[in-house]
Design a protein around this motif. Sequence first.
Motif, mmCIF file in Angstrom:
data_model
loop_
_atom_site.group_PDB
_atom_site.id
_atom_site.type_symbol
_atom_site.label_atom_id
_atom_site.label_comp_id
_atom_site.label_asym_id
_atom_site.label_seq_id
_atom_site.Cartn_x
_atom_site.Cartn_y
_atom_site.Cartn_z
ATOM 1 N N ALA A 2 0.842 -1.197 0.000
ATOM 2 C CA ALA A 2 0.000 0.000 0.000
ATOM 3 C C ALA A 2 0.876 1.246 0.000
ATOM 4 N N GLY A 3 0.406 2.279 -0.672
ATOM 5 C CA GLY A 3 1.106 3.549 -0.636
ATOM 6 C C GLY A 3 2.023 3.833 -1.812
ATOM 7 N N TYR A 4 2.303 2.864 -2.644
ATOM 8 C CA TYR A 4 3.151 3.147 -3.795
ATOM 9 C C TYR A 4 2.293 3.290 -5.036
ATOM 10 N N LEU A 5 2.789 4.057 -5.992
ATOM 11 C CA LEU A 5 2.065 4.270 -7.245
ATOM 12 C C LEU A 5 2.719 3.461 -8.351
ATOM 13 N N SER A 6 1.931 2.681 -9.038
ATOM 14 C CA SER A 6 2.425 1.858 -10.133
ATOM 15 C C SER A 6 2.359 2.636 -11.444
ATOM 16 N N PHE A 7 3.273 2.349 -12.354
ATOM 17 C CA PHE A 7 3.225 2.955 -13.683
ATOM 18 C C PHE A 7 1.988 2.493 -14.447
ATOM 19 N N ALA A 8 1.378 1.394 -14.015
ATOM 20 C CA ALA A 8 0.188 0.874 -14.681
ATOM 21 C C ALA A 8 -1.109 1.444 -14.093
ATOM 22 N N ALA A 9 -1.007 2.255 -13.058
ATOM 23 C CA ALA A 9 -2.193 2.851 -12.445
ATOM 24 C C ALA A 9 -2.824 3.862 -13.401
ATOM 25 N N PRO A 10 -4.150 3.952 -13.437
ATOM 26 C CA PRO A 10 -4.818 4.866 -14.365
ATOM 27 C C PRO A 10 -4.462 6.336 -14.149
ATOM 28 N N GLU A 11 -4.033 6.703 -12.949
ATOM 29 C CA GLU A 11 -3.711 8.100 -12.677
ATOM 30 C C GLU A 11 -2.277 8.496 -13.060
ATOM 31 N N THR A 12 -1.498 7.554 -13.568
ATOM 32 C CA THR A 12 -0.154 7.878 -14.064
ATOM 33 C C THR A 12 -0.158 7.827 -15.588
ATOM 34 N N GLU A 13 0.749 8.581 -16.199
ATOM 35 C CA GLU A 13 0.779 8.583 -17.658
ATOM 36 C C GLU A 13 2.213 8.650 -18.181
ATOM 37 N N PHE A 14 2.536 7.654 -18.962
ATOM 38 C CA PHE A 14 3.817 7.562 -19.656
ATOM 39 C C PHE A 14 3.528 7.245 -21.115
ATOM 40 N N LYS A 15 4.385 7.689 -22.006
ATOM 41 C CA LYS A 15 4.200 7.451 -23.436
ATOM 42 C C LYS A 15 5.447 6.786 -24.009
ATOM 43 N N LEU A 16 5.256 5.952 -25.004
ATOM 44 C CA LEU A 16 6.395 5.394 -25.738
ATOM 45 C C LEU A 16 6.963 6.470 -26.648
ATOM 46 N N VAL A 17 8.284 6.501 -26.787
ATOM 47 C CA VAL A 17 8.943 7.455 -27.678
ATOM 48 C C VAL A 17 9.086 6.797 -29.046
ATOM 49 N N TRP A 18 8.667 7.505 -30.085
ATOM 50 C CA TRP A 18 8.726 7.004 -31.457
ATOM 51 C C TRP A 18 9.686 7.859 -32.268
ATOM 52 N N GLU A 19 10.281 7.260 -33.282
ATOM 53 C CA GLU A 19 11.126 7.999 -34.222
ATOM 54 C C GLU A 19 10.600 7.765 -35.631
ATOM 55 N N GLU A 20 10.801 8.759 -36.482
ATOM 56 C CA GLU A 20 10.395 8.616 -37.869
ATOM 57 C C GLU A 20 11.626 8.245 -38.684
ATOM 58 N N VAL A 21 11.536 7.136 -39.407
ATOM 59 C CA VAL A 21 12.671 6.587 -40.146
ATOM 60 C C VAL A 21 12.336 6.558 -41.635
ATOM 61 N N GLU A 22 13.272 7.054 -42.435
ATOM 62 C CA GLU A 22 13.076 7.034 -43.883
ATOM 63 C C GLU A 22 13.234 5.613 -44.408
ATOM 64 N N ILE A 23 12.336 5.236 -45.312
ATOM 65 C CA ILE A 23 12.379 3.913 -45.928
ATOM 66 C C ILE A 23 12.718 4.107 -47.406
ATOM 67 N N GLY A 24 13.836 3.590 -47.816
ATOM 68 C CA GLY A 24 14.238 3.718 -49.219
ATOM 69 C C GLY A 24 14.627 5.135 -49.578
ATOM 70 N N GLY A 35 12.133 2.368 -27.887
ATOM 71 C CA GLY A 35 12.397 1.592 -26.678
ATOM 72 C C GLY A 35 12.414 2.475 -25.446
ATOM 73 N N GLU A 36 12.407 3.793 -25.657
ATOM 74 C CA GLU A 36 12.381 4.725 -24.533
ATOM 75 C C GLU A 36 10.941 5.002 -24.110
ATOM 76 N N ILE A 37 10.796 5.456 -22.867
ATOM 77 C CA ILE A 37 9.512 5.825 -22.297
ATOM 78 C C ILE A 37 9.633 7.283 -21.843
ATOM 79 N N ARG A 38 8.586 8.086 -22.049
ATOM 80 C CA ARG A 38 8.594 9.490 -21.631
ATOM 81 C C ARG A 38 7.529 9.725 -20.562
ATOM 82 N N CYS A 39 7.919 10.436 -19.513
ATOM 83 C CA CYS A 39 6.977 10.861 -18.478
ATOM 84 C C CYS A 39 6.187 12.043 -19.044
#
Length: 74
Positions: A2-24, A35-39
Motif C-alpha cells: 500500500a502507498g506506492y504508485l504503479s506505472f500501470a495505475a490509471p492516474e499515471t501517464e507515460f508514453k512510448l517514444v517514437w522515431e520517424e525513419v526514412e524507408i528507401g 524503446g524509450e519511455i517518456r513521463c
Amino acid sequence: MAGYLSFAAPETEFKLVWEEVEIGTGGLTEKRPTGEIRCVECGATAWNIDDFPHEQDCPQRFVHSRWYAEQLLG
C-alpha cells in the motif's frame, strides 16, 4: 504494498517514444518505437520505468513497477 504508485495505475501517464525513419529513397517514412519511455508530466525519458530522472517536483517521481517496489520495501 500500500502507498506506492504503479506505472500501470490509471492516474499515471507515460508514453512510448517514437522515431520517424526514412524507408528507401522515395521519401516514404515510418514510425518506429525507440524503446524509450517518456513521463508525460515532466518530459523525462528513460529505458526502464524504474530508472527515470524525473524533475524534483514531478508528481510521478516515485512511480515504479511492483517488482521494484517489493525489492525496496522488502
